[in-house]
Design an enzyme around this catalytic site. Structure first.
Site, short mmCIF file in Angstrom:
data_model
loop_
_atom_site.label_atom_id
_atom_site.label_comp_id
_atom_site.label_asym_id
_atom_site.label_seq_id
_atom_site.Cartn_x
_atom_site.Cartn_y
_atom_site.Cartn_z
N THR A 63 0.77 -1.21 -0.16
CA THR A 63 0.15 -0.08 0.09
C THR A 63 0.70 1.29 0.14
O THR A 63 0.66 2.02 -0.89
CB THR A 63 -0.99 0.02 1.29
OG1 THR A 63 -1.67 -1.08 1.11
CG2 THR A 63 -1.96 1.08 1.17
N THR A 64 1.85 1.38 0.79
CA THR A 64 2.69 2.31 1.02
C THR A 64 3.56 2.52 -0.25
O THR A 64 3.78 3.84 -0.62
CB THR A 64 3.89 2.10 2.09
OG1 THR A 64 2.80 2.06 3.35
CG2 THR A 64 4.52 3.33 2.29
N TYR A 98 -1.17 -10.84 3.72
CA TYR A 98 -1.44 -9.54 4.17
C TYR A 98 -2.79 -9.11 4.57
O TYR A 98 -3.73 -8.97 3.55
CB TYR A 98 -0.87 -8.35 3.01
CG TYR A 98 -0.84 -7.15 3.05
CD1 TYR A 98 -1.34 -6.59 4.28
CD2 TYR A 98 -0.61 -6.16 1.99
CE1 TYR A 98 -1.30 -5.14 4.43
CE2 TYR A 98 -0.64 -4.80 2.23
CZ TYR A 98 -0.80 -4.41 3.36
OH TYR A 98 -0.81 -2.95 3.51
N LYS A 106 1.16 -10.36 7.92
CA LYS A 106 1.17 -8.95 7.99
C LYS A 106 -0.44 -8.67 8.55
O LYS A 106 -1.28 -8.74 7.83
CB LYS A 106 1.42 -7.95 6.99
CG LYS A 106 1.66 -6.45 7.30
CD LYS A 106 1.91 -5.63 6.08
CE LYS A 106 1.74 -4.36 6.75
NZ LYS A 106 1.48 -3.19 5.70
N SER A 143 -2.80 -6.11 9.72
CA SER A 143 -2.78 -4.74 9.75
C SER A 143 -4.39 -4.40 10.25
O SER A 143 -5.26 -3.86 9.35
CB SER A 143 -2.90 -3.99 8.23
OG SER A 143 -1.21 -4.13 8.01
N GLY A 150 0.68 -4.36 11.76
CA GLY A 150 0.85 -3.48 10.74
C GLY A 150 0.11 -2.24 11.20
O GLY A 150 -0.03 -1.44 10.34
N SER A 184 4.73 1.77 7.40
CA SER A 184 5.40 3.07 6.67
C SER A 184 6.14 3.90 7.59
O SER A 184 7.21 4.40 6.85
CB SER A 184 4.30 3.77 5.91
OG SER A 184 3.34 4.24 6.97
#
Lengths: 320, 320, 320, 320
Positions: A51-52, A143, A173, A175, A199, A218
């Site tokens: 995404t970042t 993710y 991950k 998030s 995340g 990020s």
């Protein structure tokens, strides 16, 4: 089956994709970016094209080139380079997975598809399995980011029996702030040595206590050093210091969240802190405003992340 | 201004409202309920007429009588009895606040109104202020539960300057997983000795590490003892044990969440564990199914919360 | 069983509750309000104590008095006075239903409870049935507004077999844009002579073509006359004119929606258009801003709803 | 600037992408598919590679080949072939737009990007403009589907001044039930001869009365004939017949919606009705269950869409 050199752990920076002012990828600064992460932030693993990194805003050809550049520049410097190969199209995801294996990345990660969405965990597992099969020698990470994808399948249920379907599965991950789901991932699967990477940067401490083995985010691009201090304090069971570091990080993130915080703003902050030009984001995103950048800079100074130039700048709450 | 005898801390049970089979309130068992909490669960503070207590399903007259009964029965046994007086109508909320003062409850708590909703934190503060003013001698707690109310105002912003508007403000029940918001409540307001009570039972450990000073929840009615063990381990910095207790609690909650978990199910579980009949919930809720109760009972035995009768019952993962 | 004098149809104004500047109910203007609706807007039925009337912000005692006043003032002037008796507490809802029968209202309406929520249509029907049974001589209307309550039960499924459970069931207020659900309510139940009242004022024409037999809404307080013109054009199959009226109404609503449009703003607009002071709303709402009122006034003039004073004011798109 | 042969109007089938049992695209049946739409359903325009066509599940190479096949097979048979070229990556969207021009499609359509999302209408317009500029000779349509993308920008605001930025803008596919927004698109922009294509098949009648000039949808693949009958009745101002057709269509859609209705189910239904094998969908979707297909078949027979074989099959509510 995959035999990873070593487990993915500690801080993993979700890399930004540097761009020139006219929106093309600026490959020329990636070498400096690697050095900066290792030397200034103490961050030795990266998560590319997520995404970042505006991964889904890039063309497949661009994603390949970006992955290649990070792997090349990171050689002998970085511990692990994980490539996010998730895509709405299974075929494209498979192509990217195969490519990641060819360039000898250290692992691949995949998000759940989120336009047409999997109905249940079995279909999602089937999808992930087909991607993993395209890179049978690479560790595979899932993710999990339900708020962004709208895919409501619980991670804990997905992990149930996953290695029978995806032998290369090595972790996830996570998030999301649902720490029941995260805790049960850890609790039910500890013996398998999975990587449980959290995340949500602004509350990492809450996941560490719940068994997180690392973090992908990020803000580790520019707050990696401070976050590493938190990790060290936590390791030494100095919880009071760990909480102080967490609160210091939260003050900054809380501040920018109120101004509007996303990839565009991360690019502006990273440019400020590292001195490496990240450039603008690509459409549908817009460059962060000058006002944002000025405010973020002042806050970073007041928190001692950027050097302050006068005593007045310094926040009474500056973090030590 | 309020001068509370002592700070509200530790575990606070959100009490269920016992009912007879025909749906009337069963006042007769409240005395036993108090004794059970204190003696069997080690829980000495309660939160009455909240979500768990079906507070908003009761008439105002009933809410008054229920509050009175808990205060009366709890005298000299409980540390603190906090009455939730939130209502959609400000007038009714004020009436309940005034009544709570008259019966000498130890504090009042108020949820944000959630049909017509406050636009911003200032309007919400104005609403809360008007309620608090009806009980000027009682400590005031804000009950933050955005997922249920849809009111998206951040707690951290609400707390900013709140004591200027509400001098009796003493803390909040934070029922959300956004630990950036929670952490910043703690970080920005530590010096004021507020109570930071966490309301997501299944991940209490993640809030303890972030500075929670206590917890309010439904599961402390029957998992209070086990949760107290977690609190003690945390106090002693024995994080490994604390995490084991948290995981044990999560296994149970995770199990019932998958079956459908709410007030009805809490009533069934409490009846099972305490032996005190909680009765059915009131419409619009329905009694938990027999199937739910049987499954929950088996799980409680396997986790050693209920005594098991044979070795086969016992889960390999039983918590110690 | 109920035998209503006549079917509830045409435009039904969801009445605002007039208040004095200090937030008490201003009963004194309700007589004028009735006359205004009948004489100036051609609206002869009303829906009292609903969302628009801040019904859930009033105490039960106030709701009773408000209902009584409208029934008294409306006698021999209004066709039908329907009282919304929905509440989070079944007991209070029943009390209000009984009271509505005592004061000889023409019907009652009930919203689904929305804090603790019914799991499925059967539980919701059970809840509604218990309310209806408290006023066995009054026509019963279900108020369907899923976006506000979060109760996702489809109206079409609820209506299936409803008269066996609720013999007084006479129709529903459908406040949603799902015209598949609305259309199937009409299609499957036409023979029973239910009232299918649409509740999204700004797109009433789309529901008329789908079989709506009437409409309940806040804007009929001040746009009743114009909306009646739309209904007449539609009756005469003059669809081109009907669409022109709909677009004219949409232009106004679209304009205020962008400024923020709710009960507060409705009070300000009604005060402007009728000259009857509606006063401020009660907390948790706040009075509409002066800026809103000025803008709304200018728009109303430009659309010829309010008399304009100079040619420059007049919109090129003024509705005829 | 584009000068379209003629305006896109009437029914536009959102085409399914036929696949073989092993998930590859089955190009061989596209010719038959064209003939079926024209001859059996009276549908002469198509929308290729949209949601229904699993456009975003295909690779860019596949999307190009699919577009090409429809254009080739449709030549001299279809009125208009519009290609959906929306993608998360602007570069890929531009590539597809350029390709659509090269193969001489009749127009392109673009969805708002929905992973990283545009902040406001200006950024979205900038994104769409960059895509449109890659095919400067083709009519451009915006595909508005907020429930799927989560992009909440109102269509009416987007259309404001759009031709100054996108000279080829010719209309929109509006896939939402907000008929205030749709109505104001029509009302404010009628003079520009845009195509206002409605995309919620089950309530098309409600949009026709609001000024829709056509419709794009998946059900027109197999309910095109019946929907055309509705359009004809509406044109002749025979609203009673139009409503009967709409209700007949709603009965079917309402039935399948309750069973779970999406692209997978559309493929199964189209296979049933047309006899042309659509094959399974691609992951992350799964083939519709046998149970679904059996139920759908029975319902189609009862509604006379499929020929029934015995009188018992026939629904008392069969549509004429």
């Amino acid at each position: 089956m995959a035999s990873p050199k070593k487990k993915l752990q500690g801080l993993v920076a979700a890399t930004l994709t540097p761009m020139t002012e006219n929106g093309e990828i600026n490959f020329s600064v990636i070498g400096r970016y690697v050095d900066y992460l290792v030397e200034e932030q103490g961050v030795k693993s990266i998560f590319v094209n997520g995404t970042t990194g505006e991964g889904l805003s890039l063309s497949i050809a661009e994603r390949r080139r970006v992955a290649e550049e990070w792997v090349t520049r990171g050689r002998n410097k970085l511990d692990q380079v994980v490539i996010h190969v998730g895509a709405l199209s299974l075929k494209e995801s498979q192509e990217l997975a195969k490519h990641a294996a060819e360039i000898r990345a250290d692992g691949i990660a995949v998000i759940a598809p989120f336009f047409l969405k999997p109905w249940n965990k079995d279909v999602l597992t089937d999808f992930l399995k087909e991607v993993a099969a395209a890179a049978p020698a690479l560790p595979f990470y899932y993710y999990h980011i339900p708020a962004l994808t709208g895919v409501k399948i619980r991670a804990e249920e997905l992990l149930d029996g996953i290695q029978e379907k995806i032998p290369t599965f090595q972790g996830l991950k996570f998030s999301d702030t649902d720490l029941l789901d995260f805790g049960q991932c850890v609790d039910q699967h500890r013996q398998r040595q999975f990587a449980f990477l959290f995340g949500v940067d602004e509350q990492l401490l809450s996941a560490l206590v719940m068994g997180a083995t690392g973090a992908v985010g990020s803000t580790y691009n520019y707050l990696g050093k401070k976050t590493n201090q938190m990790l060290e304090a936590f390791e030494k069971k100095d919880f009071s210091s760990a909480l102080n570091y967490q609160f210091c990080i939260q003050r900054f993130i809380n501040f920018v969240v109120k101004l509007g915080f996303g990839v565009s703003q991360n690019k502006a902050i990273m440019t400020l802190v590292s001195g490496i030009p990240m450039g603008p984001p690509r459409l549908p995103l817009q460059k962060a405003s000058r006002e944002f950048t000025d405010n973020a800079e002042a806050k970073l100074k007041s928190l001692d992340v950027l050097p302050f130039t006068s005593l007045e700048d310094r926040d009474v709450e500056a973090c030590s």
